[in-house]
Scaffold this motif. Structure first.
Motif, PDB file in Angstrom:
ATOM      1  N   ALA A 303       0.820  -1.211   0.000  1.00 43.95           N
ATOM      2  CA  ALA A 303       0.000   0.000   0.000  1.00 43.95           C
ATOM      3  C   ALA A 303       0.854   1.260   0.000  1.00 43.95           C
ATOM      4  N   ARG A 304       2.044   1.200   0.601  1.00 42.90           N
ATOM      5  CA  ARG A 304       2.885   2.387   0.721  1.00 42.90           C
ATOM      6  C   ARG A 304       4.080   2.335  -0.213  1.00 42.90           C
ATOM      7  N   SER A 305       4.089   1.468  -1.191  1.00 43.49           N
ATOM      8  CA  SER A 305       5.271   1.268  -2.028  1.00 43.49           C
ATOM      9  C   SER A 305       5.483   2.377  -3.043  1.00 43.49           C
ATOM     10  N   GLY A 306       4.446   3.160  -3.360  1.00 48.76           N
ATOM     11  CA  GLY A 306       4.592   4.209  -4.356  1.00 48.76           C
ATOM     12  C   GLY A 306       4.338   3.742  -5.765  1.00 48.76           C
ATOM     13  N   VAL A 307       3.927   2.508  -5.945  1.00 48.52           N
ATOM     14  CA  VAL A 307       3.652   1.963  -7.265  1.00 48.52           C
ATOM     15  C   VAL A 307       2.429   1.042  -7.142  1.00 48.52           C
ATOM     16  N   PRO A 308       1.509   1.098  -8.110  1.00 42.54           N
ATOM     17  CA  PRO A 308       0.346   0.205  -8.034  1.00 42.54           C
ATOM     18  C   PRO A 308       0.755  -1.259  -8.197  1.00 42.54           C
ATOM     19  N   VAL A 309       0.270  -2.109  -7.293  1.00 40.57           N
ATOM     20  CA  VAL A 309       0.659  -3.514  -7.281  1.00 40.57           C
ATOM     21  C   VAL A 309      -0.589  -4.373  -7.318  1.00 40.57           C
ATOM     22  N   ALA A 310      -0.621  -5.305  -8.272  1.00 39.49           N
ATOM     23  CA  ALA A 310      -1.670  -6.329  -8.313  1.00 39.49           C
ATOM     24  C   ALA A 310      -1.112  -7.582  -7.653  1.00 39.49           C
ATOM     25  N   TYR A 311      -1.643  -7.889  -6.461  1.00 38.08           N
ATOM     26  CA  TYR A 311      -1.070  -8.957  -5.630  1.00 38.08           C
ATOM     27  C   TYR A 311      -2.029 -10.124  -5.560  1.00 38.08           C
ATOM     28  N   GLU A 312      -1.478 -11.326  -5.732  1.00 37.96           N
ATOM     29  CA  GLU A 312      -2.258 -12.549  -5.612  1.00 37.96           C
ATOM     30  C   GLU A 312      -1.456 -13.562  -4.802  1.00 37.96           C
ATOM     31  N   VAL A 348       2.814  -3.062 -11.179  1.00 36.41           N
ATOM     32  CA  VAL A 348       3.584  -4.276 -10.907  1.00 36.41           C
ATOM     33  C   VAL A 348       2.616  -5.395 -10.567  1.00 36.41           C
ATOM     34  N   SER A 349       2.887  -6.572 -11.076  1.00 34.04           N
ATOM     35  CA  SER A 349       2.105  -7.757 -10.731  1.00 34.04           C
ATOM     36  C   SER A 349       2.957  -8.664  -9.842  1.00 34.04           C
ATOM     37  N   LEU A 350       2.352  -9.102  -8.743  1.00 30.96           N
ATOM     38  CA  LEU A 350       3.077  -9.914  -7.766  1.00 30.96           C
ATOM     39  C   LEU A 350       2.267 -11.167  -7.453  1.00 30.96           C
ATOM     40  N   TRP A 351       2.941 -12.308  -7.504  1.00 34.82           N
ATOM     41  CA  TRP A 351       2.334 -13.582  -7.119  1.00 34.82           C
ATOM     42  C   TRP A 351       3.214 -14.249  -6.055  1.00 34.82           C
ATOM     43  N   ILE A 352       2.609 -14.675  -4.969  1.00 35.46           N
ATOM     44  CA  ILE A 352       3.304 -15.442  -3.924  1.00 35.46           C
ATOM     45  C   ILE A 352       2.549 -16.748  -3.750  1.00 35.46           C
ATOM     46  N   THR A 353       3.258 -17.838  -3.979  1.00 30.85           N
ATOM     47  CA  THR A 353       2.645 -19.162  -3.916  1.00 30.85           C
ATOM     48  C   THR A 353       3.380 -19.999  -2.874  1.00 30.85           C
ATOM     49  N   VAL A 354       2.615 -20.559  -1.948  1.00 33.22           N
ATOM     50  CA  VAL A 354       3.184 -21.427  -0.919  1.00 33.22           C
ATOM     51  C   VAL A 354       2.964 -22.869  -1.351  1.00 33.22           C
ATOM     52  N   HIS A 355       4.037 -23.532  -1.788  1.00 35.46           N
ATOM     53  CA  HIS A 355       3.971 -24.945  -2.145  1.00 35.46           C
ATOM     54  C   HIS A 355       4.249 -25.795  -0.901  1.00 35.46           C
ATOM     55  N   SER A 356       4.236 -27.069  -1.096  1.00 37.69           N
ATOM     56  CA  SER A 356       4.455 -27.967   0.052  1.00 37.69           C
ATOM     57  C   SER A 356       5.865 -27.863   0.610  1.00 37.69           C
ATOM     58  N   GLU A 357       6.843 -27.586  -0.260  1.00 41.84           N
ATOM     59  CA  GLU A 357       8.231 -27.564   0.207  1.00 41.84           C
ATOM     60  C   GLU A 357       8.958 -26.263  -0.096  1.00 41.84           C
ATOM     61  N   GLU A 358       8.321 -25.324  -0.790  1.00 41.66           N
ATOM     62  CA  GLU A 358       9.004 -24.084  -1.110  1.00 41.66           C
ATOM     63  C   GLU A 358       8.003 -22.941  -1.253  1.00 41.66           C
ATOM     64  N   LEU A 359       8.546 -21.742  -1.143  1.00 42.34           N
ATOM     65  CA  LEU A 359       7.794 -20.519  -1.348  1.00 42.34           C
ATOM     66  C   LEU A 359       8.263 -19.893  -2.661  1.00 42.34           C
ATOM     67  N   GLU A 360       7.316 -19.613  -3.539  1.00 39.77           N
ATOM     68  CA  GLU A 360       7.658 -19.041  -4.841  1.00 39.77           C
ATOM     69  C   GLU A 360       7.172 -17.597  -4.913  1.00 39.77           C
ATOM     70  N   ILE A 361       8.060 -16.718  -5.333  1.00 37.68           N
ATOM     71  CA  ILE A 361       7.735 -15.297  -5.508  1.00 37.68           C
ATOM     72  C   ILE A 361       7.956 -14.951  -6.972  1.00 37.68           C
ATOM     73  N   ARG A 362       6.910 -14.422  -7.624  1.00 34.22           N
ATOM     74  CA  ARG A 362       7.037 -13.967  -9.013  1.00 34.22           C
ATOM     75  C   ARG A 362       6.573 -12.522  -9.099  1.00 34.22           C
ATOM     76  N   MET A 363       7.322 -11.752  -9.828  1.00 33.53           N
ATOM     77  CA  MET A 363       7.004 -10.339  -9.981  1.00 33.53           C
ATOM     78  C   MET A 363       7.328  -9.922 -11.408  1.00 33.53           C
ATOM     79  N   GLU A 364       6.463  -9.102 -12.008  1.00 36.02           N
ATOM     80  CA  GLU A 364       6.742  -8.601 -13.345  1.00 36.02           C
ATOM     81  C   GLU A 364       6.125  -7.215 -13.512  1.00 36.02           C
ATOM     82  N   ASN A 365       6.753  -6.410 -14.354  1.00 37.59           N
ATOM     83  CA  ASN A 365       6.255  -5.073 -14.654  1.00 37.59           C
ATOM     84  C   ASN A 365       6.747  -4.673 -16.040  1.00 37.59           C
ATOM     85  N   PRO A 366       5.998  -3.829 -16.732  1.00 41.46           N
ATOM     86  CA  PRO A 366       6.393  -3.431 -18.081  1.00 41.46           C
ATOM     87  C   PRO A 366       7.643  -2.570 -18.070  1.00 41.46           C
ATOM     88  N   LEU A 367       8.436  -2.705 -19.112  1.00 39.71           N
ATOM     89  CA  LEU A 367       9.636  -1.885 -19.264  1.00 39.71           C
ATOM     90  C   LEU A 367       9.251  -0.540 -19.846  1.00 39.71           C
TER      91      LEU A 367
END
Length: 417
Positions: A303-312, A348-367
């Motif tokens: 919310a305070r990052s200064g950039v719009p973020v779509a978080y899932e 910015v689009s952000l995805w955080i996925t909690v798998h059974s054995e690892e945590l995956e973080i994906r982030m992407e934004n247009p250049l």
């Protein structure tokens, strides 16, 4: 001139003092041994002038000294005396007590050698100077007074030649004492590094301490970089946007100033927590966890990052182990900082996925295609992300593809252990 300096120079005098100290340390052992020799010899007198008894006590004192020198603190005490007096570089001595058996054996050997040589030089320093004085002074004194000195005649005999050679012999005695002292001091100086120097175990422990200190400094540097770097990027963007709409959109300016205030207040708290570790003892660094927010505060960060973020989020980030959660928060924070510097307010689009054995973080934004905002001392964010992931046994990848900047990090949930 060099020979004179070797025998009588400042270093020779300091080494002589070190030897005298060894003789002083030998005295209690010698007295105890004299009692034992007297009792075992069956004599009525414990202390006699017999050289055989005295040297027998000396020989018996050395094993007793060696046994008492087999203690951890012996090395520390010996190093404290040898370092300023022997002229050996300080870095060649070990630090601290001897904690392993080989180290204690070496310290005991040094202690015994120091006392053995020190006892001999101390005894010679007490006995030989008076003898040299007799040989040097009595011949001219006898000529002046015309008197005969039985002590001198016993030492040198009668006739003119002993009287002429007496002073030469006295000087030779003093030079010989100085040479013996210099030789004994040089022997101790040569033996100090192998006997009082660090053992392989000491070197390994020192290397581990240096590695731990370096790891702590790197961890603190990453915390400061990610926390302060993100705050500066966000504040810079918010202030820049507020300046452009200062007259046309007061409400936006008010919100931007509020975001700047909250960002700086939170960052100052994190900065105080990290700097607090720097003021603690070194021992605490290796055992105490670094402070910092975790994924439970991610919504506030976005919310305070200064950039719009779509978080899932997929799974339950709250169930992630604390260490992984803290590192994941910092990784997301640095990813947002990177997006701010390179693409301004692009979404910015952000995805955080909690798998059974690892945590995956994906982030992407247009250049955006524009030059990134350069911050002095910057350029280490992606490397810091990779270091965080590697320390947990994970991986991090980043790069441009299809007009997007993509970033992915995978952190094993077991990395907290």
């Amino acid at each position: 001139m060099r020979l004179v300096s070797t025998l009588f120079g400042p270093q020779a005098r300091r080494r002589w003092v070190h030897l005298i100290l060894g003789g002083a340390l030998l005295m209690p052992y010698w007295l105890l041994s004299s009692v034992l020799v007297g009792v075992l010899g069956g004599g009525g007198r414990l202390f006699t002038g017999s050289l055989a008894v005295q040297f027998g006590a000396y020989a018996l004192a050395l094993p007793i000294a060696a046994a008492s020198g087999y203690t951890p603190l012996t090395r520390s005490l010996c190093v404290s005396a040898a370092r300023p007096l022997l002229g050996v570089p300080a870095e060649r001595f070990a630090e601290g007590p001897a904690r392993t058996r080989p180290a204690r054996l070496r310290a005991s050997a040094w202690f015994t050698l120091h006392l053995a040589l020190g006892g001999l030089i101390s005894g010679a320093s007490l006995a030989l100077p008076p003898l040299a004085a007799v040989l040097i002074v009595l011949p001219p004194l006898s000529r002046l007074t015309g008197e005969r000195y039985e002590t001198y005649e016993v030492l040198t005999g009668t006739g003119p030649w002993p009287a002429l050679l007496g002073p030469v012999a006295g000087l030779a005695v003093l030079v010989g004492l100085a040479a013996a002292s210099a030789g004994a001091g040089a022997l101790l100086a040569r033996q100090a590094p192998p006997l009082l120097g660090p053992t392989p175990a000491d070197r390994l422990a020192a290397a581990e301490r240096r590695a731990a200190d370096l790891a702590v400094r790197n961890r603190l540097a990453r915390e400061l970089h990610d926390s302060v770097g993100h705050a500066l990027s966000a504040v810079t963007l918010q202030a820049s946007a507020a300046r452009r709409v200062l007259d046309s959109d007061p409400e936006f300016v008010r919100e931007a100033l509020t975001a700047i205030e909250e960002t700086t207040r939170r960052t100052v708290g994190e900065l105080d927590a990290v700097l607090g570790l720097l003021r603690q003892d070194e021992d605490a660094h290796g055992t105490e966890e670094l402070p910092g927010p975790a994924l439970d505060l991610l919504d506030d960060l976005l919310a305070r990052s200064g950039v719009p973020v779509a978080y899932e989020a997929v799974g339950d980030p709250a169930g992630v182990p604390a260490a992984v959660s803290r590192e994941a928060y910092r990784i997301v924070q640095e990813g947002l900082s990177n997006a701010l510097r390179h693409n301004g307010s692009s979404p910015v689009s952000l995805w955080i996925t909690v798998h059974s054995e690892e945590l995956e973080i994906r982030m992407e934004n247009p250049l955006s295609g524009r030059a990134p905002v350069v911050r002095p001392g910057g350029g280490r964010g992606l490397r810091g992300i990779a270091e965080r992931a590697t320390l947990l046994g994970g991986v991090a990848e980043a790069g441009a593809k299809d007009g997007l900047w993509r970033f992915t990090a995978r952190l094993p949930l077991g990395g907290a252990r």
